[in-house]
Design a protein around this motif. Structure first.
Motif, PDB file in Angstrom:
ATOM      1  N   LEU A 202      -3.841  18.101 -31.720  1.00 59.67           N
ATOM      2  CA  LEU A 202      -3.182  19.332 -31.289  1.00 59.67           C
ATOM      3  C   LEU A 202      -2.671  19.137 -29.871  1.00 59.67           C
ATOM      4  N   ASP A 203      -1.417  19.563 -29.613  1.00 58.77           N
ATOM      5  CA  ASP A 203      -0.825  19.406 -28.287  1.00 58.77           C
ATOM      6  C   ASP A 203      -0.275  20.750 -27.817  1.00 58.77           C
ATOM      7  N   VAL A 204      -0.638  21.143 -26.617  1.00 58.06           N
ATOM      8  CA  VAL A 204      -0.112  22.362 -25.991  1.00 58.06           C
ATOM      9  C   VAL A 204       0.596  21.929 -24.718  1.00 58.06           C
ATOM     10  N   ARG A 205       1.925  22.204 -24.638  1.00 64.10           N
ATOM     11  CA  ARG A 205       2.723  21.621 -23.556  1.00 64.10           C
ATOM     12  C   ARG A 205       3.675  22.646 -22.944  1.00 64.10           C
ATOM     13  N   TYR A 206       3.726  22.626 -21.614  1.00 60.88           N
ATOM     14  CA  TYR A 206       4.682  23.444 -20.861  1.00 60.88           C
ATOM     15  C   TYR A 206       5.920  22.610 -20.555  1.00 60.88           C
ATOM     16  N   TRP A 207       7.098  23.168 -20.844  1.00 64.92           N
ATOM     17  CA  TRP A 207       8.376  22.501 -20.601  1.00 64.92           C
ATOM     18  C   TRP A 207       9.241  23.365 -19.688  1.00 64.92           C
ATOM     19  N   ASP A 208      10.066  22.705 -18.881  1.00 60.49           N
ATOM     20  CA  ASP A 208      11.016  23.454 -18.059  1.00 60.49           C
ATOM     21  C   ASP A 208      12.179  22.545 -17.669  1.00 60.49           C
ATOM     22  N   THR A 209      13.281  23.156 -17.222  1.00 60.80           N
ATOM     23  CA  THR A 209      14.441  22.428 -16.712  1.00 60.80           C
ATOM     24  C   THR A 209      14.936  23.095 -15.439  1.00 60.80           C
ATOM     25  N   SER A 210      15.826  22.412 -14.747  1.00 61.35           N
ATOM     26  CA  SER A 210      16.377  22.943 -13.503  1.00 61.35           C
ATOM     27  C   SER A 210      17.598  23.821 -13.732  1.00 61.35           C
ATOM     28  N   GLU A 211      18.043  23.967 -14.992  1.00 64.31           N
ATOM     29  CA  GLU A 211      19.304  24.665 -15.257  1.00 64.31           C
ATOM     30  C   GLU A 211      19.139  25.756 -16.308  1.00 64.31           C
ATOM     31  N   HIS A 212      18.449  26.842 -15.933  1.00 66.74           N
ATOM     32  CA  HIS A 212      18.315  27.969 -16.851  1.00 66.74           C
ATOM     33  C   HIS A 212      19.663  28.644 -17.102  1.00 66.74           C
ATOM     34  N   ASP A 213      20.629  28.446 -16.209  1.00 65.76           N
ATOM     35  CA  ASP A 213      21.949  29.055 -16.385  1.00 65.76           C
ATOM     36  C   ASP A 213      22.708  28.449 -17.563  1.00 65.76           C
ATOM     37  N   PHE A 214      22.240  27.302 -18.077  1.00 64.77           N
ATOM     38  CA  PHE A 214      22.917  26.680 -19.217  1.00 64.77           C
ATOM     39  C   PHE A 214      22.668  27.441 -20.517  1.00 64.77           C
ATOM     40  N   GLY A 215      21.686  28.328 -20.520  1.00 63.28           N
ATOM     41  CA  GLY A 215      21.359  29.087 -21.729  1.00 63.28           C
ATOM     42  C   GLY A 215      19.859  29.167 -21.939  1.00 63.28           C
ATOM     43  N   SER A 216      19.452  30.054 -22.843  1.00 61.30           N
ATOM     44  CA  SER A 216      18.025  30.290 -23.048  1.00 61.30           C
ATOM     45  C   SER A 216      17.286  29.061 -23.568  1.00 61.30           C
ATOM     46  N   ILE A 217      17.983  28.145 -24.245  1.00 55.31           N
ATOM     47  CA  ILE A 217      17.304  26.951 -24.766  1.00 55.31           C
ATOM     48  C   ILE A 217      16.882  26.007 -23.643  1.00 55.31           C
ATOM     49  N   TYR A 218      17.388  26.239 -22.420  1.00 55.73           N
ATOM     50  CA  TYR A 218      17.000  25.453 -21.248  1.00 55.73           C
ATOM     51  C   TYR A 218      15.898  26.142 -20.439  1.00 55.73           C
ATOM     52  N   ASP A 219      15.456  27.319 -20.874  1.00 50.80           N
ATOM     53  CA  ASP A 219      14.442  28.064 -20.131  1.00 50.80           C
ATOM     54  C   ASP A 219      13.073  27.409 -20.248  1.00 50.80           C
ATOM     55  N   SER A 220      12.163  27.844 -19.379  1.00 48.60           N
ATOM     56  CA  SER A 220      10.783  27.363 -19.461  1.00 48.60           C
ATOM     57  C   SER A 220      10.139  27.881 -20.740  1.00 48.60           C
ATOM     58  N   ARG A 221       9.199  27.089 -21.290  1.00 51.00           N
ATOM     59  CA  ARG A 221       8.556  27.471 -22.544  1.00 51.00           C
ATOM     60  C   ARG A 221       7.262  26.692 -22.726  1.00 51.00           C
ATOM     61  N   VAL A 222       6.419  27.212 -23.580  1.00 49.23           N
ATOM     62  CA  VAL A 222       5.217  26.509 -24.002  1.00 49.23           C
ATOM     63  C   VAL A 222       5.354  26.223 -25.494  1.00 49.23           C
ATOM     64  N   ALA A 223       5.190  24.975 -25.874  1.00 48.74           N
ATOM     65  CA  ALA A 223       5.284  24.575 -27.281  1.00 48.74           C
ATOM     66  C   ALA A 223       3.937  24.037 -27.742  1.00 48.74           C
ATOM     67  N   VAL A 224       3.533  24.459 -28.931  1.00 53.63           N
ATOM     68  CA  VAL A 224       2.273  24.019 -29.521  1.00 53.63           C
ATOM     69  C   VAL A 224       2.605  23.202 -30.776  1.00 53.63           C
ATOM     70  N   SER A 225       2.026  22.008 -30.893  1.00 56.20           N
ATOM     71  CA  SER A 225       2.294  21.172 -32.060  1.00 56.20           C
ATOM     72  C   SER A 225       0.998  20.652 -32.664  1.00 56.20           C
ATOM     73  N   LEU A 226       1.027  20.480 -33.983  1.00 55.00           N
ATOM     74  CA  LEU A 226      -0.103  19.931 -34.725  1.00 55.00           C
ATOM     75  C   LEU A 226       0.429  18.740 -35.500  1.00 55.00           C
ATOM     76  N   LYS A 227      -0.159  17.540 -35.290  1.00 53.98           N
ATOM     77  CA  LYS A 227       0.355  16.318 -35.865  1.00 53.98           C
ATOM     78  C   LYS A 227      -0.738  15.528 -36.564  1.00 53.98           C
ATOM     79  N   ALA A 228      -0.422  15.057 -37.767  1.00 54.91           N
ATOM     80  CA  ALA A 228      -1.339  14.205 -38.512  1.00 54.91           C
ATOM     81  C   ALA A 228      -0.752  12.799 -38.595  1.00 54.91           C
ATOM     82  N   SER A 229      -1.545  11.781 -38.299  1.00 57.89           N
ATOM     83  CA  SER A 229      -1.104  10.389 -38.334  1.00 57.89           C
ATOM     84  C   SER A 229      -1.975   9.610 -39.308  1.00 57.89           C
ATOM     85  N   PHE A 230      -1.338   8.741 -40.108  1.00 55.94           N
ATOM     86  CA  PHE A 230      -2.060   7.979 -41.117  1.00 55.94           C
ATOM     87  C   PHE A 230      -1.724   6.480 -41.000  1.00 55.94           C
TER      88      PHE A 230
END
Length: 230
Positions: A202-230
């Motif tokens: 399980l990974d919990v990660r904070y992301w951000d960029t220097s250009e929020h004016d480029f659009g909401s997809i460039y805004d700060s966010r927290v993403a949670v991921s669950l990964k299985a490896s075999f």
């Protein structure tokens, strides 16, 4: 006689290398996962919606190759699926690990080799080195055909990770995306991974960029991921 000795030495080396190559084993690994958002270099690739992904990796000696796929949403009616292909080598010198490779990011419903297309290629050069319990590294990615206007682009990154205990690890990165005739930006992330077991993390990660004016997809966010490896 000298020529004969050289030929014999070359033959011996060939046999030794051939034996070493035969001793190498092909390895296959698989991964599949879900995430609250697909964030790539600080930018949401799913229009801030969830992600489902999976991939297959092949290894042979220092060489590797693989394929990876995910859903995407760029707010248009064009790509809905991303399929990446990559290959390279990972040599080591002392305790320094290197990675030289090529990556192709492919997208469904693409526009071909014209301005406005999404698919593109990158060349990668990276290295990492243990420092105590931590590992620090850096990478450079070069693309001769950045999506949109087909201009060149370079992404630079410094990264690091450290285990906190047997289950938790901390990692982060600072990167700079530069685009010829385009909009540059800086991105950074910091997160904690937790090993639920040998195959599930399980990974919990904070992301951000220097250009929020480029659009909401460039805004700060927290993403949670669950990964299985075999």
């Amino acid at each position: 006689m000298k020529i004969f000795k050289l030929a014999l030495a070359a033959a011996t080396a060939s046999v030794a290398l051939g034996g070493a190559a035969m001793a190498q084993e092909v390895s296959l690994s698989y991964n599949v996962g879900i995430a609250s958002d697909y964030v790539f270099r600080g930018v949401s690739q799913t229009n801030e919606d969830p992600q489902v992904f999976g991939g297959v990796d092949l290894g042979y000696g220092v060489g590797y190759a693989g394929v990876w796929a995910s859903n995407v949403d760029f707010g248009t009616d064009d790509p809905t699926v991303e399929v990446d292909f990559y290959a390279g080598v990972k040599p080591t010198v002392g305790d320094v690990s290197m990675d030289f490779g090529v990556l192709y990011y492919g997208y469904s419903k693409d526009k071909g080799l014209t301005p406005g297309k999404y698919s593109y290629t990158e060349l990668k050069a990276a290295l990492s080195k243990p420092v105590g319990k931590a590992t620090i590294g850096g990478a450079v990615y070069f693309s001769p055909e950045w999506p949109g206007d087909l201009s060149t682009a370079v992404y630079y990154e410094a990264n690091g990770s450290i285990p906190l205990n047997d289950k938790f690890s901390l990692s982060g990165a600072l990167g700079k995306q530069t685009i010829e005739d385009g909009a540059d930006y800086t991105t950074w992330n910091l997160g904690v991974a937790y090993a639920l077991n040998e195959k599930l993390s399980l990974d919990v990660r904070y992301w951000d960029t220097s250009e929020h004016d480029f659009g909401s997809i460039y805004d700060s966010r927290v993403a949670v991921s669950l990964k299985a490896s075999f």
